[in-house]
Structures are given as C-alpha cells and as structure tokens.
Scaffold this motif. Structure first.
Motif, mmCIF file in Angstrom:
data_model
loop_
_atom_site.group_PDB
_atom_site.id
_atom_site.type_symbol
_atom_site.label_atom_id
_atom_site.label_comp_id
_atom_site.label_asym_id
_atom_site.label_seq_id
_atom_site.Cartn_x
_atom_site.Cartn_y
_atom_site.Cartn_z
ATOM 1 N N ILE A 47 23.837 54.232 46.825
ATOM 2 C CA ILE A 47 23.775 54.718 45.438
ATOM 3 C C ILE A 47 22.831 55.912 45.400
ATOM 4 O O ILE A 47 22.034 56.126 46.324
ATOM 5 N N MET A 48 22.939 56.697 44.332
ATOM 6 C CA MET A 48 22.055 57.853 44.156
ATOM 7 C C MET A 48 21.452 57.808 42.763
ATOM 8 O O MET A 48 22.117 57.382 41.820
ATOM 9 N N LYS A 90 20.417 46.651 50.707
ATOM 10 C CA LYS A 90 19.508 46.080 51.711
ATOM 11 C C LYS A 90 20.244 45.171 52.684
ATOM 12 O O LYS A 90 19.898 45.078 53.859
ATOM 13 N N SER A 91 21.286 44.518 52.207
ATOM 14 C CA SER A 91 21.999 43.542 53.036
ATOM 15 C C SER A 91 22.973 44.213 54.011
ATOM 16 O O SER A 91 23.571 43.550 54.845
ATOM 17 N N TRP A 92 23.158 45.532 53.901
ATOM 18 C CA TRP A 92 24.188 46.229 54.669
ATOM 19 C C TRP A 92 23.611 46.754 55.985
ATOM 20 O O TRP A 92 22.718 47.600 55.988
ATOM 21 N N GLY A 132 8.742 50.450 42.094
ATOM 22 C CA GLY A 132 10.082 50.936 42.443
ATOM 23 C C GLY A 132 11.156 49.940 42.041
ATOM 24 O O GLY A 132 12.226 50.327 41.552
ATOM 25 N N LYS A 133 10.852 48.662 42.263
ATOM 26 C CA LYS A 133 11.825 47.611 41.898
ATOM 27 C C LYS A 133 12.054 47.602 40.390
ATOM 28 O O LYS A 133 13.183 47.431 39.925
ATOM 29 N N GLU A 134 10.973 47.802 39.648
ATOM 30 C CA GLU A 134 11.083 47.845 38.174
ATOM 31 C C GLU A 134 11.934 49.039 37.737
ATOM 32 O O GLU A 134 12.706 48.949 36.788
ATOM 33 N N LEU A 135 11.761 50.150 38.437
ATOM 34 C CA LEU A 135 12.541 51.351 38.108
ATOM 35 C C LEU A 135 14.036 51.059 38.265
ATOM 36 O O LEU A 135 14.847 51.403 37.385
ATOM 37 N N ILE A 141 20.128 48.261 37.813
ATOM 38 C CA ILE A 141 20.497 48.013 39.216
ATOM 39 C C ILE A 141 19.868 46.674 39.612
ATOM 40 O O ILE A 141 18.648 46.586 39.777
ATOM 41 N N GLU A 142 20.707 45.670 39.765
ATOM 42 C CA GLU A 142 20.181 44.317 39.967
ATOM 43 C C GLU A 142 20.092 43.937 41.440
ATOM 44 O O GLU A 142 19.184 43.234 41.844
ATOM 45 N N GLU A 143 21.065 44.440 42.239
ATOM 46 C CA GLU A 143 21.073 44.077 43.660
ATOM 47 C C GLU A 143 19.883 44.723 44.376
ATOM 48 O O GLU A 143 19.311 45.687 43.875
ATOM 49 N N GLU A 144 19.574 44.188 45.562
ATOM 50 C CA GLU A 144 18.436 44.747 46.305
ATOM 51 C C GLU A 144 18.863 45.984 47.094
ATOM 52 O O GLU A 144 19.841 45.935 47.846
ATOM 53 N N TYR A 145 18.129 47.057 46.931
ATOM 54 C CA TYR A 145 18.430 48.316 47.617
ATOM 55 C C TYR A 145 17.235 48.795 48.414
ATOM 56 O O TYR A 145 16.091 48.603 48.000
ATOM 57 N N GLU A 146 17.533 49.451 49.536
ATOM 58 C CA GLU A 146 16.476 50.064 50.347
ATOM 59 C C GLU A 146 16.485 51.574 50.095
ATOM 60 O O GLU A 146 17.551 52.193 50.094
#
Ligand SMILES: Cc1cc2nc3c(=O)[nH]c(=O)nc-3n(C[C@H](O)[C@H](O)[C@H](O)COP(=O)(O)O)c2cc1C
Length: 175
Positions: A47-48, A90-92, A132-135, A141-146
């Motif tokens: 995502i961007m 994150k899971s990818w 960052g997670k709050e942002l 954006i609910e899923e976990e992203y790196e």
C-alpha cells in the motif's frame, strides 16, 4: 537509447528541494506507477500513503530524525514537501522485495515527470512504533503492515547531481 533506459541512468537521489508543492495530478501519476509494479504471485500486497499535509510531513520527519539519532531539528527529508510511504503486509514473505520495487517505480516515474526524489529509510521502525500504528488506524488500515520506505518528492533545488561511475566487475556472463 530509449527514454526509459535514459531515465534509469539519469535518475539521482535528490537531497535539496524547493518548497513548492508537487501538483496532485503529478502525484497521481507517480502513485499509478507504483500500483503497476510487479509483485510476488501478483498479490499486490503493498500500500502507499501520500503525505502532502505539512503538519504530518513535519511529524514524520521529526520521528525519522529521532530514529536516525540525528540532532533535533535535522530534516531527513531535505525539505521535500511531499512523500509517498510504501508499506507491505507484514504476513507476506515477499514484502521487502515487492515494496522495494514499488519504491523503484515511484522514483523513476517522478524523474520522468520532472520531480526529484529520494528513498528515505527507517519506515520499518516508524510503523513499529505506537505512533505509526495509530496513524495507520486513523486511515482505516486495520491489517498489520511493515514500512518499506518513504519516497520524498519535490522540485529539485540547485544543481542536479552528477552520475557517479559504476563500480567495475559487477557483471558476470555465462554464454
Ligand atoms: C534501501 C535504501 C535506503 C536509502 N535510505 C536513504 C536515506 O535514508 N536517506 C538518504 O538520503 N538516502 C537514502 N537512500 C538513497 C541512497 O543513498 C542512494 O540511492 C545512493 O547514494 C545512490 O545514489 P543515486 O540514488 O543518486 O543513484 C536509500 C536508498 C536505498 C536503496
């Protein structure tokens, strides 16, 4: 030489930007190039986030500076008024490869459109922080992203950097 090859050779990291904002239609074209990057299994797990809001841009710069351990007040984004942050699920397992390719597309598209860019690192650390997670949450954006990288964007200030010579002996041929 084709225009694409020429652009690949002449793109440079820009570290001095004018304050003028990049128009949204140009940002859209750069983002579009990111969306068309190849991805492992064609999964499109990146995502961007476009950031052109000055308040958030400055906050990200401040956090990035803190993570980088620089003196308070240093702007790791070199005055760039805009950025696109690339993140990947994150899971990818292919997240870093896929995200890096998106970053490459963004930088090349920017160059093609007359916009300077620079990969600014430490996105991983930013999005590991509660801030960052709050942002991400605030954007729905609910899923976990790196965090993979920030593509700083803006008009080039001053002289365009020269292309350093390529290091020799980096290519091997088996014909
Ligand atoms: C993974 C990665 C992380 C980078 N992080 C930063 C950074 O945090 N700050 C910066 O000024 N440049 C950063 N850069 C830009 C490199 O320093 C730059 O690509 C390199 O010096 C080669 O210059 P060129 O991009 O003009 O070819 C990064 C580049 C990559 C690929």
């Amino acid at each position: 030489m084709s225009d694409v090859l020429q652009k690949m050779e002449t793109r440079r990291s820009i570290r001095k930007f004018k304050g003028d904002m990049v128009p949204q239609d140009i940002m859209d074209k750069i983002i579009e190039a990111g969306l068309y990057a190849a991805s492992g299994h064609g999964e499109q797990n990146t995502i961007m986030i476009q950031v052109t809001n000055k308040e958030l841009r400055d906050k990200i710069s401040q956090m990035n500076c803190q993570i980088g351990g620089w003196k308070e007040g240093f702007d790791p984004f070199y005055g760039a008024p805009a950025m696109i942050i690339v993140l990947a699920k994150k899971s990818w397992p292919n997240r870093v490869y896929d995200g890096s390719l998106v970053m490459g597309n963004l930088m090349l598209a920017a160059h093609e459109l007359g916009i300077g860019s620079c990969w600014i690192h430490r996105a991983k650390e930013e999005f590991e922080m509660d801030w960052g997670k709050e942002l991400l949450k605030s954007l729905g954006i609910e899923e976990e992203y790196e965090g993979i990288g920030h593509c700083a964007l803006g008009y080039v200030e001053g002289e365009y950097p020269k292309t350093p010579a390529r290091k020799p002996n980096r290519v091997f041929y088996v014909k």
